[in-house]
Write an enzyme that holds these catalytic residues in place. Sequence first.
Site, mmCIF file in Angstrom:
data_model
loop_
_atom_site.group_PDB
_atom_site.id
_atom_site.type_symbol
_atom_site.label_atom_id
_atom_site.label_comp_id
_atom_site.label_asym_id
_atom_site.label_seq_id
_atom_site.Cartn_x
_atom_site.Cartn_y
_atom_site.Cartn_z
ATOM 1 N N HIS A 126 0.824 -1.211 0.000
ATOM 2 C CA HIS A 126 0.000 0.000 0.000
ATOM 3 C C HIS A 126 0.858 1.262 0.000
ATOM 4 C CE1 HIS A 126 -3.395 -2.534 2.051
ATOM 5 N NE2 HIS A 126 -3.135 -2.922 0.820
ATOM 6 N N HIS B 27 -0.276 -10.971 -5.184
ATOM 7 C CA HIS B 27 1.100 -10.517 -4.996
ATOM 8 C C HIS B 27 2.122 -11.467 -5.610
ATOM 9 C CE1 HIS B 27 -0.486 -7.401 -2.462
ATOM 10 N NE2 HIS B 27 -0.988 -8.270 -1.605
ATOM 11 N N HIS C 57 -9.237 -2.130 -5.205
ATOM 12 C CA HIS C 57 -8.133 -2.402 -4.286
ATOM 13 C C HIS C 57 -7.123 -3.347 -4.923
ATOM 14 C CE1 HIS C 57 -5.939 -2.544 -0.556
ATOM 15 N NE2 HIS C 57 -5.779 -3.835 -0.780
ATOM 16 N N ASP D 175 -3.159 -2.671 -5.171
ATOM 17 C CA ASP D 175 -2.096 -3.625 -4.855
ATOM 18 C C ASP D 175 -1.143 -3.798 -6.034
ATOM 19 O OD1 ASP D 175 -2.800 -4.210 -2.240
ATOM 20 O OD2 ASP D 175 -3.903 -6.029 -2.743
#
Length: 300
Positions: free
Chosen positions: A78, A264, A237, A241
Amino acid sequence: MVKQRTLNRVVKASGIGLHSGQKVMINFIPHTVDGGIVFRRIDLDPPVDIPANALLIQEAFMCSNLVTGDIKVGTIEHVMSAIAGLGIDNLIVEVSASEVPIMDGSAGPFIYLLMQGGLREQDAPKKFIKILKPVEALIDDKKAIFSPHNGFQLNFTIDFDHPAFAKEYQSATIDFSTETFVYEVSEARTFGFMKDLDYLKANNLALGASLDNAIGVDDTGVVNEEGLRFADEFVRHKILDAVGDLYLLGHQIIAKFDGYKSGHALNNQLLRNVQSDPSNYEIVTFDDEKDCPIPYVSVT
């Protein structure tokens, strides 16, 4: 010339660690030309620096950790997203623990803090990574793909068969600029399922998680009294990311990014695939701001 940028002055703040539940200090320190983004563990003696580098990433539970030896800084995505959104090239991020504070679960508080520090141009050209041919990373049905594009466009699709996730709000596209990032992406919060929380806390994870720093989802819908900030906050969101994850390549990317159920680990694999072949990209600079395909907030 499009120039590198850092902060004008030091900014200090604190928050709660998502996993530890403990107070974490975070300081933003101006850095030198070509210094890049560096995380510094100031709770260690002597302090340990870890550069924000895709090759130093190890995935932990639903977050990205920078690791060197047995030293780590976790939950960096973030703050990296906010740094990328403001076009900051050089910055030292000091933390007093092994993770970045979660704040409200979005990049918004970090945008606010960084703007309090003021942006300062440096006397050196800003470097961009221009993707020259398609590069992809695939895991099962998940995919992350770069394609050549004159700008930075992010297309993302999530796929949840759940009442809280309306089908018409599971895809989003953002043409990246400071303005679109700040107003359309940065305030989107992380989310999690309430049924997972007890298990996580029993395993000393997510000890700092609460409805103050995440969207909680139960079997029927969103638990937070205030509801969602955007109808498509969940997928926004995921774009947030991705912006943070992809900035670990070291410079702003000029490309189109397509993510389908990517996270991720897959985002990081995409960066490693880019770096594995030098013909995938080139480093470019711009002598004239008019030629730069990515609009940043001006430095006054």
